[in-house]
Design an enzyme around this catalytic site. Structure first.
Site, PDB file in Angstrom:
ATOM      1  CG  HIS A   1      43.337  41.925  39.722  1.00 60.06           C
ATOM      2  ND1 HIS A   1      43.325  41.497  41.030  1.00 60.06           N
ATOM      3  CD2 HIS A   1      42.179  41.480  39.173  1.00 60.06           C
ATOM      4  CE1 HIS A   1      42.204  40.827  41.270  1.00 60.06           C
ATOM      5  NE2 HIS A   1      41.492  40.793  40.152  1.00 60.06           N
TER       6      HIS A   1
ATOM      7  CB  SER B   1      51.863  47.161  40.831  1.00 58.93           C
ATOM      8  OG  SER B   1      50.972  46.386  40.080  1.00 58.93           O
TER       9      SER B   1
ATOM     10  CG  ASP C   1      45.431  47.649  40.965  1.00 56.17           C
ATOM     11  OD1 ASP C   1      44.382  48.324  41.079  1.00 56.17           O
ATOM     12  OD2 ASP C   1      46.318  47.903  40.137  1.00 56.17           O
TER      13      ASP C   1
END
Length: 276
Positions: free
Chosen positions: A41, A92, A156
């Site tokens: 995600h 990320s 996530d």
């Protein structure tokens, strides 16, 4: 509960998530075998903090008030991944790419078309990165196990659906079983103890060995109406990850001015104990 990447970029939840991701990538780089990072995600990849919500001021903003040379050792790979402009915060996928080597790879999945386009722009011309517009839950089954090298999986989810704690538990276990040597990370919000404790108990009963829970709480966690912080489930964490988090997260809380209200928790749910 709605946890939109952009609105919350750079908050205390991102500090925990990205610090852990950076630490683990650095540990994996100690061996020559290539690494594949799968981000289920992924979000947009890069966020202009002055155009987003103000939560970063109580997260990365508090840390950046201190010289990064004073940050504890576990946070230094994270500091390296932040880059030169503190107001352009990496999500990320960018944290991973800034630390990965030429031979390593990133598979980033994002279901929302506009966000996926932003992510493609953020990683444009980087041959190590592949962006897929697809549902992150199904992506885990599609891309695991990787064909070569080692894998690090970050799950996530946005926590916009009522069943996402159950989905997280199920997919952590599924990913761990499909990729028997992968390190699998799952992020979750803490708002009261009930949902987090159910998640922990589910993983205790999963039969998956070496499951660690890490929580970084800036507020007391007994009130279900208050967002207290966040946690990570880490399946097969690298050596000394548990002790590094137990030693350095309280120091970060102190630097953020949250030592009196916050708490860091590190607990093995299955398979190990903290080193003496």
């Amino acid at each position: 509960m709605n946890y939109r990447h952009g609105f919350h970029a750079g908050n205390a939840g991102d500090v925990l998530k990205h610090l852990a991701l950076a630490f683990i990538i650095e540990r994996l780089k100690a061996k020559p075998a290539p690494i594949t990072v799968i981000d289920s995600h992924a979000g947009a990849g890069l966020y202009a903090l002055d155009a987003e919500g103000g939560e970063w001021r109580d997260g990365i903003g508090r840390l950046l008030a201190h010289d990064v040379a004073t940050w504890p050792a576990a946070a230094r790979p994270y500091a390296e991944a932040l880059g030169q402009d503190p107001m352009l915060y990496p999500g990320s996928p960018l944290v991973a790419l800034r630390l990965l080597r030429d031979e390593d790879r990133l598979i980033a999945c994002e279901s929302e078309e506009e966000v996926a386009e932003d992510l493609r722009f953020a990683v444009a011309h980087d041959p190590r990165a592949a962006v897929h517009r697809r549902d992150g839950w199904s992506a885990l089954r599609a891309f695991l196990p990787v064909k070569t090298g080692r894998s690090l999986v970050l799950i996530d989810p946005p926590f916009e659906a009522a069943d996402e704690f159950s989905l997280l538990a199920d997919h952590l276990a599924m990913a761990a079983r499909r990729a028997s040597t992968a390190i699998v990370i799952g992020w979750y919000p803490v708002k009261g103890r009930q949902a987090a404790d159910r998640l922990h108990e589910s993983l205790r009963q999963s039969g998956i060995p070496k499951v660690l829970a890490v929580e970084f709480l800036t507020q007391p966690d007994h009130d279900p109406a208050r967002f207290a912080g966040s946690g990570l489930i880490v399946v097969r964490p690298p050596w000394q990850f548990d002790t590094a988090m137990a030693e350095d997260l309280p120091r970060l809380l102190d630097m953020m001015g949250r030592a009196g209200t916050g708490k860091a928790r590190v607990e093995w749910l299955t398979g190990e104990t903290l080193e003496d």
